[in-house]
Design a protein around this motif. Sequence first.
Motif, PDB file in Angstrom:
ATOM      1  N   ASP A   1       0.846  -1.188   0.000  1.00 35.24           N
ATOM      2  CA  ASP A   1       0.000   0.000   0.000  1.00 35.24           C
ATOM      3  C   ASP A   1       0.884   1.240   0.000  1.00 35.24           C
ATOM      4  O   ASP A   1       1.519   1.555   0.992  1.00 35.24           O
ATOM      5  CB  ASP A   1      -0.899  -0.038   1.250  1.00 35.24           C
TER       6      ASP A   1
ATOM      7  N   SER B   1      -3.137   0.833  -2.218  1.00 40.73           N
ATOM      8  CA  SER B   1      -3.138  -0.362  -3.060  1.00 40.73           C
ATOM      9  C   SER B   1      -3.431  -1.679  -2.360  1.00 40.73           C
ATOM     10  O   SER B   1      -3.480  -2.722  -3.005  1.00 40.73           O
ATOM     11  CB  SER B   1      -1.807  -0.473  -3.812  1.00 40.73           C
TER      12      SER B   1
ATOM     13  N   THR C   1      -7.769   7.223   0.460  1.00 41.02           N
ATOM     14  CA  THR C   1      -6.738   6.379   1.071  1.00 41.02           C
ATOM     15  C   THR C   1      -5.386   7.074   1.217  1.00 41.02           C
ATOM     16  O   THR C   1      -4.609   6.762   2.120  1.00 41.02           O
ATOM     17  CB  THR C   1      -6.549   5.085   0.256  1.00 41.02           C
TER      18      THR C   1
ATOM     19  N   LYS D   1      -3.466  -1.657   5.764  1.00 41.91           N
ATOM     20  CA  LYS D   1      -2.167  -0.985   5.652  1.00 41.91           C
ATOM     21  C   LYS D   1      -1.651  -0.768   7.061  1.00 41.91           C
ATOM     22  O   LYS D   1      -2.159   0.093   7.786  1.00 41.91           O
ATOM     23  CB  LYS D   1      -2.302   0.370   4.955  1.00 41.91           C
TER      24      LYS D   1
END
Length: 497
Positions: free
Chosen positions: A175, A179, A432, A193
């Motif tokens: 991440d 991701s 995010t 994450k």
Amino acid sequence: MTDLIRLTAAEIAAKVASGELTAVEVTEAHLARIEAVDEKVHAFLHVDREGALAQARAVDEKRARGEELGPLAGVPLALKDIFTTKGIPTTVGSKILEGWIPPYDATLTQRLRDADVIVLGKTNMDEFAMGSSTENSAYGPTGNPWDLTRIPGGSGGGSAASLASFQAPLAIGTDTGGSIRQPAAVTGTVGVKPTYGAVSRYGMVAFSSSLDQGGPCARTVLDAALLHGVIAGHDPLDSTSIDAPVPAVVEAARNGSVQGMRVGVVKEFAGEGYQVGVMQRFEESVELLRELGAEVVEISCPSFDKALAAYYLIAPSECSSNLARFDAMRYGLRVGDDGTKSAEDVTALTRAEGFGAEVKRRIMLGTYALSSGYYDAYYGSAQKVRTLITRDFEKAFEQVDVLVSPTTPTTAFPIGERADDPMAMYLADLCTIPANLAGNAAMSLPCGLAPEDGLPVGLQIIAPAMADDRLYRVGAAVEAALTERWGHPLIEEAPSL
């Protein structure tokens, strides 16, 4: 589909430890599932059948000798193809490393092996983890098991898709800007994450060193916690690794509760660009948190509006530096080395052929941002914004225990829909990115299906650095309540392949 591949990782580990199942049986069932469906999904770039079965036999022999087993002994796992694996290819989704077989294991890979986890193979990803859809892989896109014409998220779409298609009960992602969480959201799975520095980056091919973080992917919060406990911890081989005890994530996942907690709803994560059904499911989740005993508070983090712009200067700048090592001189692809060209020409030809369009775009953007005369205006300014975002988080966590938001503004979009519009693609990581810039811990878990398209929606939970256990405490409580409400886990509604 056999019942065996629908077992959780916790259930598999318990059955292997008791002798009810053998690791070989479990591994063979998942390899058969991969053979049956992955031609359609394309979650894997490499399946290590012989290696996986050898690991499984070793686990069974270890148990037969009465030796202590790892906490996830015999559980199969899909590993994102960004971690080095001794003896099997690591491509990072790029042609420039096609066929490269590392001579060593990443720390994370070694910790999986030490815990008796069975590595099934390497999963597809956006090239060098640069993307939000897994369409940027040099080896073709991965499909979302809920609808194979749609993206599974990126850059770790292969890992998330392997879970949603029941090809593996556990997976590893990375991440950098979302991701792990973004693929989890659009595939109806769980992705975490961890705090930056909590999981070693040694042996993880670098994209943006101050942002990259490996983490667990699973179908349940408890499974993610069990995997988190295996891979986290200090590593002297990684200079950014945190030398501190791993938070009690497994205990938190087993005893989920939000009673008495203060939960902040981020004001900036709403409005234009957010799908109606996504916001509907998010608002229902916030109401559920109230019902479970949490106090919900609206929180404003004004610098979050600048996070996307800051990220797309910082990440490409670090990418420009990190990818300079792929020069055709040391490893990987080499083009034009016919004895008539200079080393500079061979490097240029190799990089032109070996890197895809998105990687080239980010290298050029990053090189420009770092260039003389522009460094302060672009990269330097982006780092100042990063500081402001970190301060917004600090102020927020003085008032609340965790923050919540939608994980992504929309559900999974059709493959190819945003291929010619990089800005539209980048907006997938709108919610995010702030956690990456600040180094905080964050989780995405499924909170329902959007009424417009019947596709999964993710709830994001953000906790302060080294308070990863709060993610699991809140996530487990929400998961249990939603499972009780629905009568089954959300993943059970995924269509059969």
